[in-house]
Write an enzyme that holds these catalytic residues in place. Structure first.
Site, mmCIF file in Angstrom:
data_model
loop_
_atom_site.group_PDB
_atom_site.id
_atom_site.type_symbol
_atom_site.label_atom_id
_atom_site.label_comp_id
_atom_site.label_asym_id
_atom_site.label_seq_id
_atom_site.Cartn_x
_atom_site.Cartn_y
_atom_site.Cartn_z
ATOM 1 N N LEU A 243 0.818 -1.214 0.000
ATOM 2 C CA LEU A 243 0.000 0.000 0.000
ATOM 3 C C LEU A 243 0.854 1.268 0.000
ATOM 4 O O LEU A 243 0.486 2.267 -0.614
ATOM 5 C CB LEU A 243 -0.941 0.008 1.208
ATOM 6 N N HIS A 244 2.004 1.216 0.647
ATOM 7 C CA HIS A 244 2.803 2.451 0.728
ATOM 8 C C HIS A 244 3.361 2.848 -0.635
ATOM 9 O O HIS A 244 3.852 3.955 -0.798
ATOM 10 C CB HIS A 244 3.934 2.296 1.748
ATOM 11 N N ASN A 245 3.284 1.936 -1.605
ATOM 12 C CA ASN A 245 3.788 2.267 -2.940
ATOM 13 C C ASN A 245 2.816 3.114 -3.750
ATOM 14 O O ASN A 245 3.162 3.564 -4.845
ATOM 15 C CB ASN A 245 4.044 0.984 -3.735
#
Ligand SMILES: C[S@@+](CC[C@H](N)C(=O)[O-])C[C@H]1O[C@@H](n2cnc3c(N)ncnc32)[C@H](O)[C@@H]1O
Length: 297
Positions: A243-245
């Protein structure tokens, strides 16, 4: 400029790194000067893309690139003042921030891209989609890198929440490792809990799955997480370091597809990722820029 040709210089440096001459090592002052010169040369030669990869692997820690005072950084990180000062001094020496100026700590230009929330998005898009050949080792990199970080089973009560609650009449699937790369985390889970019931499915892009080493214990599924998740009613939908991408709107899409596949009151999504310090597990999603890792929400 050196009287040596670049090739001779390279040979000399390689010889020193293989086996530093004793007279270098024994002369404290000369040794320190050589060390500092080598660091400066390394910083001068480092390409911005190499800075990116090096920092990507050591986790982004800041949410914008305006200079911060020590007090602001203390409030964000919550660490001991002296410890933070020492870390900042080390970062200055490391080249990430400029000279300390009246307790303000500005990030150097090459590092400021890390303050951009869509930075990870751009990097992953570039590696995985636009330059597939550049992404060839990415799955291996993720598997290897992950070895030093906590795994799901270190953070989540697998026995109580997964094994005891698993209901084969709802679905035969226990665990969907969304964007699971080569499935190394799924294999580690199965190794830690050999009696884990149910199937383990690892959806990822074809490019990643095609390179995955064969191993028992998980089934690969070529799937784009921006589309409907075809595996319905699994016990756990797990996303780790995915998700952090992506910017928030795209992360929400990924989660929405998982939510639509879930069986109410039974399935769970476990998001194992970097989280904003003020985001508590269970709260609504805000910025994903890291101030701590790992966290399972
Ligand atoms: C940072 S890696 C994390 C891999 C693994 N979860 C781990 O923690 O080791 C991100 C993963 O997301 C996958 N990915 C990127 N875009 C994707 C997409 N649209 N659909 C499915 N997987 C995707 C990549 O191939 C990669 O394996």
């Amino acid at each position: 400029m050196s009287r040596l040709t670049p090739i001779q210089l390279l040979d000399e440096l390689e010889a020193i790194s293989r086996s530093p001459p004793t007279n270098f090592l024994e002369n404290v002052e000369l040794r320190a000067k050589l060390y500092i010169a080598a660091k400066k040369a390394s910083a001068a030669l480092e390409r911005p893309t190499v800075v990116v990869v090096r920092l990507l692997l050591s986790q982004p820690v800041e949410d914008n690139f305006a200079p911060k005072t020590l007090d602001q950084l203390l409030a964000t990180t919550g660490v001991d003042r002296d410890l933070l000062k020492r870390i900042l001094r080390a970062l200055t020496a490391f080249g990430a921030i400029k000279e300390v100026d009246q307790e303000k700590f500005p990030l150097r230009l090459q590092y400021q891209m890390l303050g951009n929330a869509s930075f990870g998005h751009a990097v992953v898009n570039c590696i995985i989609r636009e330059k597939p050949t550049a992404g060839l080792g990415f799955g291996t990199l993720m598997s290897t890198w992950g070895e030093v970080h906590a795994l799901l089973q270190h953070l989540y009560p697998v026995a109580e929440k997964m094994i005891d609650e698993f209901d084969r009449s709802i679905s035969t699937v226990m665990f969907v490792d969304v964007g699971g790369g080569h499935g190394s985390k799924a294999v580690a889970l199965k190794t830690a809990f050999s009696h884990l019931p149910g199937r383990i499915i690892v959806p990822d892009l074809a490019m990643s799955i095609d390179q995955a080493p064969k191993a028992e214990g998980r089934e690969f599924q070529v799937h784009d997480f921006f589309t409907d998740q075809p595996v319905k009613n699994a016990k756990i939908y797990y996303t780790r370091q995915c998700l952090h991408n992506w910017p928030d709107d795209l992360s929400i899409k990924i989660l929405q597809h998982l939510a639509q596949a879930m069986k109410p009151e039974y399935s769970r999504i476990l998001a194992h990722d970097q989280m904003s310090r003020n985001l508590e597990p269970g709260s609504r999603c805000r910025s994903k820029i890291s101030t701590r890792w790992p966290c399972v929400a």
